[in-house]
Design a protein around this motif. Structure first.
Motif, PDB file in Angstrom:
ATOM      1  N   UNK A  66      18.211  -5.540  27.839  1.00  0.00           N
ATOM      2  CA  UNK A  66      17.271  -4.511  27.409  1.00  0.00           C
ATOM      3  C   UNK A  66      16.810  -4.761  25.973  1.00  0.00           C
ATOM      4  N   UNK A  67      15.600  -4.310  25.687  1.00  0.00           N
ATOM      5  CA  UNK A  67      14.979  -4.643  24.403  1.00  0.00           C
ATOM      6  C   UNK A  67      15.720  -4.016  23.229  1.00  0.00           C
ATOM      7  N   UNK A  68      16.321  -2.821  23.427  1.00  0.00           N
ATOM      8  CA  UNK A  68      17.025  -2.159  22.339  1.00  0.00           C
ATOM      9  C   UNK A  68      18.495  -1.930  22.685  1.00  0.00           C
ATOM     10  N   UNK A  69      18.810  -0.902  23.475  1.00  0.00           N
ATOM     11  CA  UNK A  69      20.200  -0.518  23.699  1.00  0.00           C
ATOM     12  C   UNK A  69      20.611  -0.704  25.151  1.00  0.00           C
ATOM     13  N   UNK A  70      21.865  -1.110  25.334  1.00  0.00           N
ATOM     14  CA  UNK A  70      22.418  -1.111  26.674  1.00  0.00           C
ATOM     15  C   UNK A  70      22.739   0.299  27.121  1.00  0.00           C
ATOM     16  N   UNK A  71      23.536   1.019  26.304  1.00  0.00           N
ATOM     17  CA  UNK A  71      23.859   2.430  26.547  1.00  0.00           C
ATOM     18  C   UNK A  71      23.552   3.196  25.267  1.00  0.00           C
ATOM     19  N   UNK A  72      22.749   4.254  25.389  1.00  0.00           N
ATOM     20  CA  UNK A  72      22.366   5.074  24.236  1.00  0.00           C
ATOM     21  C   UNK A  72      22.732   6.511  24.559  1.00  0.00           C
ATOM     22  N   UNK A  73      23.693   7.084  23.818  1.00  0.00           N
ATOM     23  CA  UNK A  73      24.239   8.395  24.172  1.00  0.00           C
ATOM     24  C   UNK A  73      24.027   9.410  23.063  1.00  0.00           C
ATOM     25  N   UNK A  74      23.715  10.645  23.461  1.00  0.00           N
ATOM     26  CA  UNK A  74      23.600  11.755  22.531  1.00  0.00           C
ATOM     27  C   UNK A  74      24.893  12.541  22.470  1.00  0.00           C
ATOM     28  N   UNK A  75      24.809  13.830  22.315  1.00  0.00           N
ATOM     29  CA  UNK A  75      26.008  14.658  22.148  1.00  0.00           C
ATOM     30  C   UNK A  75      26.841  14.704  23.416  1.00  0.00           C
ATOM     31  N   UNK A  76      28.155  14.803  23.228  1.00  0.00           N
ATOM     32  CA  UNK A  76      29.053  14.957  24.364  1.00  0.00           C
ATOM     33  C   UNK A  76      29.997  13.794  24.509  1.00  0.00           C
ATOM     34  N   UNK A  77      31.086  14.032  25.211  1.00  0.00           N
ATOM     35  CA  UNK A  77      32.127  13.029  25.390  1.00  0.00           C
ATOM     36  C   UNK A  77      31.713  12.012  26.442  1.00  0.00           C
ATOM     37  N   UNK A  78      32.337  10.831  26.355  1.00  0.00           N
ATOM     38  CA  UNK A  78      32.030   9.801  27.328  1.00  0.00           C
ATOM     39  C   UNK A  78      33.185   8.847  27.554  1.00  0.00           C
ATOM     40  N   UNK A  79      33.201   8.221  28.725  1.00  0.00           N
ATOM     41  CA  UNK A  79      34.152   7.172  29.074  1.00  0.00           C
ATOM     42  C   UNK A  79      33.355   5.974  29.586  1.00  0.00           C
ATOM     43  N   UNK A  80      33.644   4.803  29.053  1.00  0.00           N
ATOM     44  CA  UNK A  80      33.056   3.558  29.537  1.00  0.00           C
ATOM     45  C   UNK A  80      34.214   2.607  29.790  1.00  0.00           C
ATOM     46  N   UNK A  81      34.410   2.218  31.047  1.00  0.00           N
ATOM     47  CA  UNK A  81      35.583   1.402  31.363  1.00  0.00           C
ATOM     48  C   UNK A  81      35.232   0.310  32.364  1.00  0.00           C
ATOM     49  N   UNK A  82      35.904  -0.839  32.204  1.00  0.00           N
ATOM     50  CA  UNK A  82      35.825  -1.945  33.158  1.00  0.00           C
ATOM     51  C   UNK A  82      34.387  -2.410  33.386  1.00  0.00           C
ATOM     52  N   UNK A  83      33.570  -2.337  32.334  1.00  0.00           N
ATOM     53  CA  UNK A  83      32.176  -2.742  32.459  1.00  0.00           C
ATOM     54  C   UNK A  83      31.796  -3.767  31.409  1.00  0.00           C
ATOM     55  N   UNK A  84      30.493  -3.946  31.212  1.00  0.00           N
ATOM     56  CA  UNK A  84      30.013  -4.899  30.218  1.00  0.00           C
ATOM     57  C   UNK A  84      28.604  -4.529  29.782  1.00  0.00           C
ATOM     58  N   UNK A  85      28.275  -4.909  28.548  1.00  0.00           N
ATOM     59  CA  UNK A  85      26.917  -4.776  28.028  1.00  0.00           C
ATOM     60  C   UNK A  85      26.609  -6.058  27.270  1.00  0.00           C
ATOM     61  N   UNK A  86      25.514  -6.726  27.639  1.00  0.00           N
ATOM     62  CA  UNK A  86      25.202  -7.980  26.973  1.00  0.00           C
ATOM     63  C   UNK A  86      23.699  -8.214  26.928  1.00  0.00           C
ATOM     64  N   UNK A  87      23.313  -9.068  25.976  1.00  0.00           N
ATOM     65  CA  UNK A  87      21.930  -9.527  25.846  1.00  0.00           C
ATOM     66  C   UNK A  87      20.942  -8.390  25.624  1.00  0.00           C
ATOM     67  N   UNK A  88      21.356  -7.376  24.836  1.00  0.00           N
ATOM     68  CA  UNK A  88      20.440  -6.296  24.460  1.00  0.00           C
ATOM     69  C   UNK A  88      20.030  -6.489  22.997  1.00  0.00           C
TER      70      UNK A  88
END
Length: 216
Positions: A66-88
């Protein structure tokens, strides 16, 4: 694709291919769970997953291109597990607010930081691999109490970029090919202490005792 509040998505290994003009391939409104999904970008796609508010759980989700962000989050809790983000083009995962738990994931070859946390207090980053992101593996801003445990980092100017008040509450068992910290006061680097240069062992790093911020 827009998921309303409380809606989950089981991808079953499917590929969500973003259109060339979309702002976000996947838009989450809150209380969402997404798993087993590949999210692929195109040249004009800005964001892979946009989280308007939490809580959100992303498990075995893989985002790339993606041109800017893989994951872009606002307010609130989050869990990111067993994944990947690349080439952003900018950050792999950028979160503002809430408490994030990020585990067993890979952040590679993103244009700026692997993970960028802003006002994300008491978050946990554990057992992740950071490989050749453009700047820091992790950047912290106004995010005290963050723990970095058991991560691997190589190919960055520094593993963790943070102001003195944002240095991790716990930093241990990390395998580092980079300098551990670059402390900042305002916008200017303060110092790189010798003991933080290219730490490659699995011991905990500690700040000099005259500073209130300590790592244990």
């Amino acid at each position: 694709l827009h998921l309303g509040i409380g809606v989950g998505l089981e991808g079953n290994g499917a590929i969500l291919d973003a259109g060339s003009e979309t702002d976000a391939a996947l838009l989450l409104a809150g209380s969402n769970a997404v798993q087993n999904l590949f999210v692929h970008g195109r040249a004009g796609s800005d964001v892979g997953i946009r989280v308007l508010r939490g809580p959100v759980r992303l498990a075995r989700v893989h985002v790339r291109g993606f041109r800017r962000y893989g994951v872009r989050a606002g307010n609130g809790d989050g869990i990111f597990s067993d994944g990947s983000v690349q080439d952003c083009g900018e950050d792999g995962l950028s979160a503002a607010g809430g408490r994030w738990t990020i585990r067993s994931s890979r952040f590679a070859k993103n244009g700026d930081d692997g993970i960028d946390l802003f006002r994300a207090n008491s978050s946990i980053i554990a057992s992740c691999v950071f490989d050749e992101n453009g700047d820091a593996a992790v950047e912290l801003s106004i995010s005290p109490g963050v723990q970095l445990i058991g991560n691997a980092s190589r190919g960055h100017r520094v593993t963790c970029a943070a102001r003195l008040g944002d240095l991790p509450a716990r930093f241990g068992k990390n395998s580092l090919g980079d300098r551990a910290f670059l402390e900042r006061r305002g916008d200017a680097p303060v110092t790189d202490w010798n003991e933080f240069v290219r730490r490659t062992d699995n011991s905990n790093a500690r700040l000099p005792s005259e500073f209130a911020d300590t790592l244990s």
